[in-house]
Design a protein around this motif. Structure first.
Motif, PDB file in Angstrom:
ATOM      1  N   GLU A 292      40.484  38.757  40.914  1.00 42.94           N
ATOM      2  CA  GLU A 292      38.841  39.276  40.183  1.00 42.94           C
ATOM      3  C   GLU A 292      39.095  39.347  38.948  1.00 42.94           C
ATOM      4  OE1 GLU A 292      35.822  40.329  44.234  1.00 42.94           O
ATOM      5  OE2 GLU A 292      36.210  42.099  42.610  1.00 42.94           O
ATOM      6  N   VAL A 293      40.307  40.470  38.832  1.00 45.27           N
ATOM      7  CA  VAL A 293      40.515  41.104  37.072  1.00 45.27           C
ATOM      8  C   VAL A 293      41.091  40.216  36.319  1.00 45.27           C
ATOM      9  CG1 VAL A 293      41.940  42.009  35.919  1.00 45.27           C
ATOM     10  CG2 VAL A 293      40.988  43.182  37.354  1.00 45.27           C
ATOM     11  N   ALA A 294      41.448  39.016  36.841  1.00 46.76           N
ATOM     12  CA  ALA A 294      41.752  37.855  36.608  1.00 46.76           C
ATOM     13  C   ALA A 294      41.024  36.529  35.826  1.00 46.76           C
ATOM     14  CB  ALA A 294      43.403  36.764  36.909  1.00 46.76           C
ATOM     15  N   GLN A 295      40.010  36.715  36.613  1.00 49.96           N
ATOM     16  CA  GLN A 295      38.977  35.924  36.143  1.00 49.96           C
ATOM     17  C   GLN A 295      38.192  36.579  35.251  1.00 49.96           C
ATOM     18  OE1 GLN A 295      37.243  36.034  40.495  1.00 49.96           O
ATOM     19  NE2 GLN A 295      37.864  34.223  41.380  1.00 49.96           N
TER      20      GLN A 295
ATOM     21  N   GLN B 123      37.334  34.591  31.263  1.00 49.01           N
ATOM     22  CA  GLN B 123      36.480  34.456  30.578  1.00 49.01           C
ATOM     23  C   GLN B 123      36.133  35.151  29.608  1.00 49.01           C
ATOM     24  OE1 GLN B 123      32.838  35.169  33.635  1.00 49.01           O
ATOM     25  NE2 GLN B 123      34.614  35.082  35.658  1.00 49.01           N
ATOM     26  N   TYR B 124      36.837  36.363  29.299  1.00 48.41           N
ATOM     27  CA  TYR B 124      36.557  37.308  28.033  1.00 48.41           C
ATOM     28  C   TYR B 124      37.500  36.791  27.353  1.00 48.41           C
ATOM     29  CZ  TYR B 124      36.289  41.515  25.367  1.00 48.41           C
ATOM     30  OH  TYR B 124      35.354  42.534  24.410  1.00 48.41           O
ATOM     31  N   GLY B 125      38.769  36.162  27.497  1.00 44.69           N
ATOM     32  CA  GLY B 125      39.008  35.434  26.625  1.00 44.69           C
ATOM     33  C   GLY B 125      38.899  35.024  25.159  1.00 44.69           C
TER      34      GLY B 125
ATOM     35  N   ILE C 220      48.008  46.719  39.173  1.00 46.15           N
ATOM     36  CA  ILE C 220      47.419  45.541  39.032  1.00 46.15           C
ATOM     37  C   ILE C 220      47.580  44.812  38.009  1.00 46.15           C
ATOM     38  CG2 ILE C 220      44.778  46.141  38.231  1.00 46.15           C
ATOM     39  CD1 ILE C 220      43.969  47.769  39.600  1.00 46.15           C
ATOM     40  N   LEU C 221      47.669  45.340  36.982  1.00 44.62           N
ATOM     41  CA  LEU C 221      49.114  44.881  36.095  1.00 44.62           C
ATOM     42  C   LEU C 221      49.897  43.433  35.907  1.00 44.62           C
ATOM     43  CD1 LEU C 221      48.905  47.076  32.678  1.00 44.62           C
ATOM     44  CD2 LEU C 221      47.230  46.200  33.474  1.00 44.62           C
ATOM     45  N   GLY C 222      50.660  44.038  36.947  1.00 45.67           N
ATOM     46  CA  GLY C 222      51.517  43.402  37.959  1.00 45.67           C
ATOM     47  C   GLY C 222      51.141  41.796  38.133  1.00 45.67           C
TER      48      GLY C 222
ATOM     49  N   ALA D 196      50.856  37.807  37.549  1.00 49.11           N
ATOM     50  CA  ALA D 196      51.828  36.746  38.079  1.00 49.11           C
ATOM     51  C   ALA D 196      51.189  35.843  38.046  1.00 49.11           C
ATOM     52  CB  ALA D 196      52.233  37.693  39.508  1.00 49.11           C
ATOM     53  N   VAL D 197      49.531  35.547  38.334  1.00 50.07           N
ATOM     54  CA  VAL D 197      48.951  34.517  37.818  1.00 50.07           C
ATOM     55  C   VAL D 197      48.341  33.969  36.749  1.00 50.07           C
ATOM     56  CG1 VAL D 197      47.887  35.400  40.224  1.00 50.07           C
ATOM     57  CG2 VAL D 197      46.528  35.817  38.318  1.00 50.07           C
ATOM     58  N   ASP D 198      49.324  34.798  35.519  1.00 48.32           N
ATOM     59  CA  ASP D 198      49.282  33.952  34.508  1.00 48.32           C
ATOM     60  C   ASP D 198      50.121  33.306  33.960  1.00 48.32           C
ATOM     61  OD1 ASP D 198      48.447  33.783  31.762  1.00 48.32           O
ATOM     62  OD2 ASP D 198      49.383  35.901  31.078  1.00 48.32           O
ATOM     63  N   THR D 199      49.753  31.879  33.332  1.00 49.99           N
ATOM     64  CA  THR D 199      50.256  30.303  33.666  1.00 49.99           C
ATOM     65  C   THR D 199      50.349  30.135  32.219  1.00 49.99           C
ATOM     66  OG1 THR D 199      47.991  29.343  33.305  1.00 49.99           O
ATOM     67  CG2 THR D 199      49.758  29.329  35.916  1.00 49.99           C
TER      68      THR D 199
END
Length: 257
Positions: free
Chosen positions: A69-72, A76-78, A116-118, A122-125
């Motif tokens: 959810e943080v990644a989502q 969106q925010y970016g 959480i940051l880690g 890990a899902v950042d592409t």
């Protein structure tokens, strides 16, 4: 899927949300928009009152769902942060059950924050920006996601003496790096803002400013040291982000950066 919300939307629809989300937003509002203006972060207060902030609600930070959810929300925010106003920030409230709120120490929350940051990394592409070092010991390092660098700010229920880092719900705010283009140590406006914030901080907290606390643009300032400040003056000797990076690699997960 997690969604971004504006202050205006939340003011109108808050009663439609689960109780913990209502309570988290109300308590945040009470803290940052107190009538006497005591809250130390002047840009944060101004951003809230001007509807520049964006908000998200996230699952229990111990869950796998929370990192997704943080990644989502960061994705969106970016895409919209530069359109939200000059005092932009993404504010995330995490569901904080009683056993977490009352049972975790500051050090345990610190480990949770870096975890959480880690997990999000890990899902950042998307590759990190070329101008941002991937080494936390370098002054240019900042947490990045989806190609955007951020200053991260964590507050927890366990903080007591450092009131500016206390919230009843586990909390992370992400400030885009571009926000600091005019609010930094190289500008008169930025230096004056620093003085005002430090004065408010001295009145707000029960302890002096943490020795790790710097101002953007200061020589030898390391961003990671300021993401999570403990109640006392201690700090990790090495960036926990590096530890998380190595931990993920050890179990075969490609860790971004």
């Amino acid at each position: 899927m997690a969604h971004l919300n504006t202050k205006v939307w939340l003011d109108e629809h808050l009663a439609e949300l689960p109780y913990w989300q209502q309570d988290a937003f109300r308590q945040f509002t009470s803290m940052i928009a107190d009538p006497e203006g005591k809250y130390p972060c002047i840009p944060g207060r101004q951003g809230f009152l001007s509807n520049h902030l964006r908000f998200g609600f996230v699952a229990d930070p111990r869950s796998e769902e929370s990192a997704i959810e943080v990644a989502q929300l960061l994705r969106q925010y970016g895409e919209c942060s530069r359109d939200t106003g000059k005092y932009a920030s993404l504010v995330l409230f995490f569901e904080t059950p009683e056993d977490l709120a009352e049972g975790f120490s500051i050090e345990e929350y610190e480990n949770l924050f870096w975890s959480i940051l880690g997990r999000v990394s890990a899902v950042d592409t998307v590759p990190w920006p070329n101008e941002i070092s991937t080494d936390p010991s370098h002054p240019s390092w900042e947490f990045c996601f989806d190609g955007h660098p951020y200053f991260a700010f964590c507050a927890t229920p366990a903080h007591e003496l450092r009131r500016s880092r206390h919230t009843p719900y586990f909390f992370i705010a992400f400030q885009p790096r571009w926000v600091f283009e005019n609010i930094n140590d190289s500008t008169a406006f930025g230096r004056n803002m620093k003085k005002q914030i430090r004065k408010k901080l001295a009145d707000y907290d029960s302890v002096p400013a943490h020795p790790s606390l710097q101002w953007y643009g200061q020589e030898d300032s390391l961003e990671w040291k300021q993401y999570f400040l403990r109640d006392d003056e201690s700090a990790p000797s090495k960036c926990p982000y590096t530890y998380m990076k190595n931990k993920f690699k050890a179990i075969g997960i490609k860790f971004h950066s």
